[in-house]
Design an enzyme around this catalytic site. Structure first.
Site, PDB file in Angstrom:
ATOM      1  CG  ASP A 276      -4.414  22.072-123.908  1.00 34.74           C
ATOM      2  OD1 ASP A 276      -4.805  21.154-123.166  1.00 34.74           O
ATOM      3  OD2 ASP A 276      -3.914  23.125-123.491  1.00 34.74           O
TER       4      ASP A 276
HETATM    5  C1  LIG Z   1      -9.050  25.818-120.075  1.00 37.35           C
HETATM    6  S1  LIG Z   1      -7.410  25.230-119.932  1.00 37.35           S
HETATM    7  C2  LIG Z   1      -7.320  24.052-121.193  1.00 37.35           C
HETATM    8  C3  LIG Z   1      -6.191  23.053-120.969  1.00 37.35           C
HETATM    9  O1  LIG Z   1      -4.906  23.674-120.791  1.00 37.35           O
HETATM   10  C4  LIG Z   1      -4.189  22.955-119.775  1.00 37.35           C
HETATM   11  O2  LIG Z   1      -2.869  22.665-120.130  1.00 37.35           O
HETATM   12  P1  LIG Z   1      -1.648  23.419-119.365  1.00 37.35           P
HETATM   13  O3  LIG Z   1      -1.923  23.400-117.896  1.00 37.35           O
HETATM   14  O4  LIG Z   1      -0.448  22.597-119.772  1.00 37.35           O
HETATM   15  O5  LIG Z   1      -1.610  24.808-119.957  1.00 37.35           O
HETATM   16  C5  LIG Z   1      -4.952  21.657-119.614  1.00 37.35           C
HETATM   17  O6  LIG Z   1      -4.639  20.731-120.635  1.00 37.35           O
HETATM   18  C6  LIG Z   1      -6.362  22.188-119.743  1.00 37.35           C
HETATM   19  O7  LIG Z   1      -7.325  21.194-119.893  1.00 37.35           O
END
Ligand SMILES: CSC[C@H]1O[C@H](OP(=O)(O)O)[C@H](O)[C@@H]1O
Length: 410
Positions: A276
Site C-alpha cells: 500500500d
Molecule cells: C494491489 S492491492 C494492494 C494492497 O491493498 C490491500 O489493502 P485493502 O484490502 O485494505 O485495500 C492489501 O494491503 C493489498 O496488498
C-alpha cells in the site's frame, strides 16, 4: 444495478462518463455493480471497502472526480470554483490514509488543475478535460503495468530457482487480495501468480512449475478467503486456503518435514505480497499480517541452506512508491472499526434438494463479546531487511546492494 459474475472491479464508460464498481463486500457470492456519481459516493465506497486495493481506490477516486465534475457541469446548479473542487479532492484523500496511490493520484489531479487555473476560476469543460484524460490514462497504464510486473515477477522467480538448482513443483504463499479486484486488472502479487501459472507449467520444460498457491484468509476482513480465493477459483489456479496462523506449520510440513499438505508436497519457495506504500528505503506497508510472513520466512531461512531459502517478494506498481517518506516508521497506519474484528458478515447458505447451494439474505454474526477493547490496524510495515525483492513494472526486480539497501530510483 447489474449483476455480473466478473473479476472487473471497476467499469468506466468513456462515452457516457459513467462509473460503477463491483460491490466487493458481497463477494464471493453474487454481487452487483453500484453507480458512483459523486465524490461523496466514492468516499463512502472506499471507506466501507466496497472497493479496496491500493491501485483500485486511486482509480475509482480519480474517475469519481471526473464523473462528479461532468455531472455538475451538466446540472443547473451553481457553477463550482476550482477552490471548491480542490477542497472536495482533499476530502476524498482522507478516505484511506495508508495507501499512497490514492493520495498520489488525487494530488496529481490537484496539481494539474492548479497549473492551468486559479482557485477562484469557475470549473469549466477545460478543467473536466484535464481530469478525464488523467483518470483514463491512470486506469489504462495500471493494467498495462500489471502485465509487465507479472512478467518481471516470472523472470525473478525463474532466476532464483535456477540459482538454487531447484527442480520440480513449488508453492507460493500470499496474503490479502492483490488481483483484478484490487487493480484495473491482472493484479500485482496475484498478477505475478497469474503470470507464473501461465508461464511456469510442468509441460513447458523449465524443470520447475507452480503446483499450489496458499492464500491466507487475511483476518479480520478476509480479503484472502473472500476475494483471492474467488479469483484463483475463477482462473482455475490450484490453491488451498489457509488461516493466517497456519503459515509456520505449512512451511514446516512441506519444507522441513517434507510431508504433504492435502495432495501437494511442493515446498513453499516464495511469499509474494502487495503493498500500500513502499517508502524510500524499501520498508513496505501492506495488509496486517505481512510483517509476520516476512518474519516467518526469515526465521526458516536462518536454518535453511542457500538452495532451501524462501524468497519474500513485494509486488507493486511504481505508483505505490512514496519517495517523500524515508522509512517505514513514518507511515500512518489506518485503524479500522472494531466490528470488523468482532463480527462476520455474509449470506445465509442453504443446500436445496438438488444439492445446489442457495444464497440467502446477508447476516451479521457476532464472534466476540460486545463492547470490548479491540485493536484493528489495517496494515503493518515489513522492514526492507526482510524483503528479498521489490517487483514493479520496471524491467528488473529491485534487490538490495551489498550494504543491504534498496535503491528504488531508476
Ligand atoms: C494491489 S492491492 C494492494 C494492497 O491493498 C490491500 O489493502 P485493502 O484490502 O485494505 O485495500 C492489501 O494491503 C493489498 O496488498
Amino acid at each position: 444495478m447489474s449483476t455480473d459474475n466478473t473479476l472487473q472491479a471497476i467499469k468506466f464508460d468513456k462515452e457516457q462518463v459513467a462509473l460503477s464498481i463491483l460491490d466487493q463486500l458481497l463477494l464471493p457470492y453474487p454481487t452487483t455493480y453500484i453507480p458512483i456519481n459523486t465524490i461523496e459516493d466514492a468516499f463512502q465506497a472506499i471507506k466501507k471497502m466496497q472497493v479496496r486495493g491500493a491501485p483500485a481506490i486511486a482509480i475509482v477516486a480519480s474517475f469519481a472526480v471526473t464523473v462528479d465534475t461532468h455531472l455538475h457541469l451538466k446540472s443547473k446548479d451553481q457553477p463550482r470554483t476550482v477552490a471548491q473542487l480542490v477542497s472536495s479532492i482533499e476530502y476524498l484523500i482522507t478516505s484511506r490514509p495508508t495507501a499512497v496511490n490514492l493520495s498520489n493520484a488525487l494530488t496529481d489531479i490537484k496539481k494539474l488543475v492548479l497549473q492551468s487555473f486559479q482557485p477562484g476560476d469557475e470549473v469549466t469543460s477545460k478543467v473536466f478535460d484535464l481530469i478525464y484524460k488523467y483518470s483514463v490514462a491512470l486506469f489504462e497504464d495500471d493494467l498495462a503495468n500489471n502485465y509487465k510486473l507479472g512478467d518481471n515477477g516470472v523472470s525473478y522467480i525463474t532466476k532464483i530457482l535456477q540459482q538454487q538448482n531447484f527442480k520440480g513443483p513449488f508453492s507460493i504463499v500470499t496474503i490479502c487480495n492483490t488481483g483484478s479486484l484490487a487493480t484495473s486488472g491482472h493484479g500485482t502479487a496475484l498478477g505475478i501468480i497469474r503470470s507464473v501459472h501461465q508461464q511456469l507449467k510442468q509441460d513447458l520444460g523449465k524443470g520447475f512449475w507452480l503446483d499450489q498457491v496458499y492464500p491466507c484468509e487475511t483476518r479480520p476482513y478476509n480479503q484472502g478467503a473472500k476475494l483471492t480465493s474467488y479469483e484463483l477459483k475463477f482462473e482455475k489456479i490450484p490453491f488451498t486456503l489457509i488461516c493466517d496462523n497456519m503459515v509456520t506449520s505449512l512451511i514446516n510440513t512441506l519444507n522441513v518435514q517434507k510431508k504433504s499438505v492435502k495432495s501437494s508436497s511442493a515446498p513453499v519457495k516464495f511469499i509474494i505480497t502487495g503493498a500500500d506504500r513502499i517508502v524510500e528505503n524499501g520498508d513496505s506497508a501492506n495488509k496486517i499480517g505481512t510483517f509476520q510472513l516476512a518474519s516467518i520466512a526469515n526465521q526458516f531461512n536462518s536454518r535453511f541452506s542457500e538452495e532451501e531459502k524462501i524468497k519474500f517478494i513485494v509486488a507493486a506498481p511504481r505508483t505505490t512508491i512514496d519517495f517523500e517518506t524515508k522509512t517505514g516508521e513514518d507511515i500512518v497506519i489506518e485503524e479500522r472499526p472494531s466490528n470488523e474484528l468482532t463480527t462476520l458478515k455474509g449470506p445465509v447458505l442453504s443446500v436445496n434438494e438438488a444439492g445446489v447451494t442457495e444464497v440467502g439474505e446477508k447476516l451479521t454474526v457476532g464472534i466476540a463479546p460486545p463492547d470490548i477493547s479491540v485493536w484493528n490496524p489495517a496494515f503493518d510495515v515489513a522492514p526492507h531487511d526482510l524483503i528479498d525483492a521489490i517487483v514493479t513494472e520496471d524491467t528488473d526486480a529491485f534487490v538490495k546492494n551489498s550494504n543491504g539497501e534498496f535503491n528504488l530510483r531508476v
